[in-house]
Write an enzyme that holds these catalytic residues in place. Sequence first.
Site, mmCIF file in Angstrom:
data_model
loop_
_atom_site.group_PDB
_atom_site.id
_atom_site.type_symbol
_atom_site.label_atom_id
_atom_site.label_comp_id
_atom_site.label_asym_id
_atom_site.label_seq_id
_atom_site.Cartn_x
_atom_site.Cartn_y
_atom_site.Cartn_z
ATOM 1 N N ASN A 61 -13.062 10.793 -0.582
ATOM 2 C CA ASN A 61 -12.764 11.046 -1.996
ATOM 3 C C ASN A 61 -11.356 11.602 -2.048
ATOM 4 O O ASN A 61 -11.081 12.675 -1.526
ATOM 5 C CB ASN A 61 -13.774 12.026 -2.615
ATOM 6 C CG ASN A 61 -13.452 12.278 -4.085
ATOM 7 O OD1 ASN A 61 -12.401 12.829 -4.416
ATOM 8 N ND2 ASN A 61 -14.317 11.847 -4.964
ATOM 9 N N ASP A 85 -4.008 0.586 -9.921
ATOM 10 C CA ASP A 85 -5.433 0.305 -10.133
ATOM 11 C C ASP A 85 -5.739 0.076 -11.606
ATOM 12 O O ASP A 85 -6.474 -0.847 -11.974
ATOM 13 C CB ASP A 85 -6.278 1.481 -9.618
ATOM 14 C CG ASP A 85 -5.944 1.830 -8.178
ATOM 15 O OD1 ASP A 85 -5.309 1.002 -7.506
ATOM 16 O OD2 ASP A 85 -6.315 2.932 -7.736
ATOM 17 N N GLU A 110 0.829 -1.215 0.000
ATOM 18 C CA GLU A 110 0.000 0.000 0.000
ATOM 19 C C GLU A 110 0.854 1.252 0.000
ATOM 20 O O GLU A 110 1.825 1.349 0.772
ATOM 21 C CB GLU A 110 -0.893 -0.037 1.244
ATOM 22 C CG GLU A 110 -2.276 0.450 0.989
ATOM 23 C CD GLU A 110 -3.030 -0.381 -0.040
ATOM 24 O OE1 GLU A 110 -3.015 0.008 -1.232
ATOM 25 O OE2 GLU A 110 -3.627 -1.396 0.337
ATOM 26 N N HIS A 111 0.465 2.197 -0.836
ATOM 27 C CA HIS A 111 1.160 3.482 -0.962
ATOM 28 C C HIS A 111 2.624 3.291 -1.380
ATOM 29 O O HIS A 111 3.496 4.028 -0.920
ATOM 30 C CB HIS A 111 1.086 4.284 0.353
ATOM 31 C CG HIS A 111 -0.270 4.895 0.579
ATOM 32 N ND1 HIS A 111 -0.687 6.044 -0.052
ATOM 33 C CD2 HIS A 111 -1.304 4.498 1.350
ATOM 34 C CE1 HIS A 111 -1.916 6.339 0.336
ATOM 35 N NE2 HIS A 111 -2.321 5.405 1.188
ATOM 36 N N SER A 115 -13.019 2.411 -7.387
ATOM 37 C CA SER A 115 -14.148 2.719 -8.278
ATOM 38 C C SER A 115 -13.736 3.781 -9.297
ATOM 39 O O SER A 115 -14.155 3.754 -10.451
ATOM 40 C CB SER A 115 -15.357 3.189 -7.475
ATOM 41 O OG SER A 115 -15.154 4.487 -6.940
ATOM 42 N N GLY A 131 -11.448 2.672 -1.242
ATOM 43 C CA GLY A 131 -10.188 1.957 -1.455
ATOM 44 C C GLY A 131 -10.309 0.753 -2.370
ATOM 45 O O GLY A 131 -9.388 -0.060 -2.445
HETATM 46 P P1 ADP Z 1 -12.080 5.017 -4.954
HETATM 47 O O1 ADP Z 1 -11.238 4.543 -3.827
HETATM 48 O O2 ADP Z 1 -13.419 4.345 -4.985
HETATM 49 O O3 ADP Z 1 -11.382 4.972 -6.285
HETATM 50 P P2 ADP Z 1 -12.101 7.925 -5.288
HETATM 51 O O4 ADP Z 1 -12.379 8.959 -4.270
HETATM 52 O O5 ADP Z 1 -10.792 7.938 -5.964
HETATM 53 O O6 ADP Z 1 -12.380 6.530 -4.591
HETATM 54 O O7 ADP Z 1 -13.204 8.003 -6.448
HETATM 55 C C1 ADP Z 1 -14.601 7.888 -6.205
HETATM 56 C C2 ADP Z 1 -15.355 8.716 -7.208
HETATM 57 O O8 ADP Z 1 -15.456 8.028 -8.489
HETATM 58 C C3 ADP Z 1 -16.806 8.946 -6.811
HETATM 59 O O9 ADP Z 1 -16.947 10.016 -5.892
HETATM 60 C C4 ADP Z 1 -17.460 9.255 -8.160
HETATM 61 O O10 ADP Z 1 -17.246 10.598 -8.546
HETATM 62 C C5 ADP Z 1 -16.691 8.345 -9.125
HETATM 63 N N1 ADP Z 1 -17.442 7.087 -9.359
HETATM 64 C C6 ADP Z 1 -17.086 5.842 -9.035
HETATM 65 N N2 ADP Z 1 -18.043 4.943 -9.403
HETATM 66 C C7 ADP Z 1 -19.035 5.631 -10.003
HETATM 67 C C8 ADP Z 1 -20.310 5.301 -10.583
HETATM 68 N N3 ADP Z 1 -20.771 4.050 -10.630
HETATM 69 N N4 ADP Z 1 -21.059 6.319 -11.071
HETATM 70 C C9 ADP Z 1 -20.614 7.590 -11.005
HETATM 71 N N5 ADP Z 1 -19.446 7.966 -10.478
HETATM 72 C C10 ADP Z 1 -18.657 7.019 -9.968
HETATM 73 P P1 NG1 Z 2 -7.524 3.924 -4.195
HETATM 74 O O1 NG1 Z 2 -7.826 5.181 -3.534
HETATM 75 O O2 NG1 Z 2 -7.644 2.783 -3.324
HETATM 76 O O3 NG1 Z 2 -8.281 3.710 -5.466
HETATM 77 C C1 NG1 Z 2 -4.995 4.888 -4.465
HETATM 78 C C2 NG1 Z 2 -4.180 5.069 -5.737
HETATM 79 C C3 NG1 Z 2 -3.258 3.860 -5.996
HETATM 80 C C4 NG1 Z 2 -2.419 3.543 -4.766
HETATM 81 C C5 NG1 Z 2 -3.342 3.411 -3.531
HETATM 82 C C6 NG1 Z 2 -2.581 3.211 -2.247
HETATM 83 C C7 NG1 Z 2 -5.170 6.297 -7.630
HETATM 84 C C8 NG1 Z 2 -6.075 6.236 -8.792
HETATM 85 N N1 NG1 Z 2 -5.074 5.183 -6.890
HETATM 86 O O4 NG1 Z 2 -5.944 3.881 -4.655
HETATM 87 O O5 NG1 Z 2 -2.423 4.120 -7.114
HETATM 88 O O6 NG1 Z 2 -1.419 4.511 -4.560
HETATM 89 O O7 NG1 Z 2 -4.155 4.586 -3.361
HETATM 90 O O8 NG1 Z 2 -1.813 2.067 -2.313
HETATM 91 O O9 NG1 Z 2 -4.570 7.336 -7.362
#
Ligand code: ADP
Ligand code: NG1
Length: 458
Positions: free
Chosen positions: A234, A191, A47-48, A147, A144
Amino acid sequence: MADEKVPIRYSTLTGAQIQVGAAFTSLFGRDPDFYARVPGRVNLIGEHIDYCGYGVCPMALNQHIFIAAFVTDSDRTLELRNFDAKYEKYRCDLNDIEITVEGKAPHWYQYFLCGVKGVLEALPMENVKGLRVMVSGNVPQGAGLSSSSALVSAAALTAAYAFGMPLHKEKLAQLCANSERYIGTQGGGMDQAIAFLATDGCAKLIEFDPLKATDVRLPKGAVFVIAHSMTNLNKAATGDFNCRVVECRLAAQIMAKRRGLDWAQLKRLGELQKALQLDLQEMIALVETVLDKESYTKVDVLSELDTAAEQLEVTSLTPNTKHIDCFKLKQRALHVFNEALRVRKFYETCQKGSGDDDSLATLGTLMSESHDSLRDLYECSHPQLDRIVTLSKGLTLGTRLTGAGWGGCTVSLVAPDNVHRYVEFLKENFYAPLGVKSDFEDIVFPTFPEWGAQILLC
Ligand code: ADP
Ligand code: NG1
């Protein structure tokens, strides 16, 4: 593997996919030309450290982003809808994509635009046509489980297929890792790599520079269980994530300067290790001798690097970390090098393939140590994640936060016979006191490695 392409499969839609197809047809007045499906992921360990250049060990989830789309020659407009009506509609001219994140969190459609923009930058404009798209998804958000990268990667895959770009998995993974940075966070590419390179039935060791995915066969007596802590983050809405990226960069640059290297060109701890030709234990020793302060102010950093504040903004900082005045360099670097060692041990233990009690115990211990380090050295846990970790002792072989942290999910290694007991125990002792009484299948569930990205035709 370099030439492997995203599979294009003929498939009959099932369950929720049928509803997305029907909603698309009723909205746009015709059936979709194709569908794109891209999974979320759970990171088992590492992680990280992807953004420092070190290998990680994720696997794809069953939860995914599912897109229905058709292509038209009549314009170059993107019409974007979400199956879930709570998300706003979006439309733009594909000649002119703007991604400016203002306010707290990005709009959902800006993640989609990141993927499309990455593809448009790699194609001649005459290939570009109009797109009508409906997005749906069931990857828990801000938890995490990636998405955001599933959405960015599904958008890029949709645009690549629609505009006739070859669907090379690795190229798309790299393109998406770069283009997701338009949202403002400086992730390392784990990811997007697993989104494209995942295969059914195994986790992957993902390494970088060059990108490489190696199968990790999980021992038979192991089930991974995900539990949501009922808190979210987020990543793009706060500077926390980029702050850690910058702390690792500053740690690398200060150690590089002390060793007489061109520090301004060096951005990652992994690059420093290569330049110094040291092993991970030697890097840990170097951290202990060079980074001796508990925390560094910006003035300390400027004096170590013998540079000016304006110059530091160019060589080391991001727009959302310019204001920070306290950097914990020793702690972050120690986490990174020790976590890289843990990933190596995890991989080697899986490769031995015995699946006996000792090897399962080793995997579990590595996961627990990873969590402790993320909580204490990296400071990216959350009290509710820590609470799940505490409750899990005795019922799991090891539990850790997964993904970026500051909320989101844990992943646990659980003996198959204990899975039901563990899930029921969390329902009663973690979720019930928080008032959570339903939809448990979406918040605490066993998970198995799934396929990566696919194009589906009906
Ligand atoms: P994650 O760890 O899930 O990647 P992030 O904070 O990086 O968290 O991203 C989450 C954001 O991705 C949500 O707030 C939204 O804007 C977008 N997202 C993810 N899934 C969907 C979906 N099914 N429909 C619309 N937006 C989505
Ligand atoms: P999450 O927030 O879990 O999708 C993020 C980073 C990864 C990695 C992990 C920590 C993005 C898109 N994803 O993932 O590259 O650094 O945190 O291990 O920035």
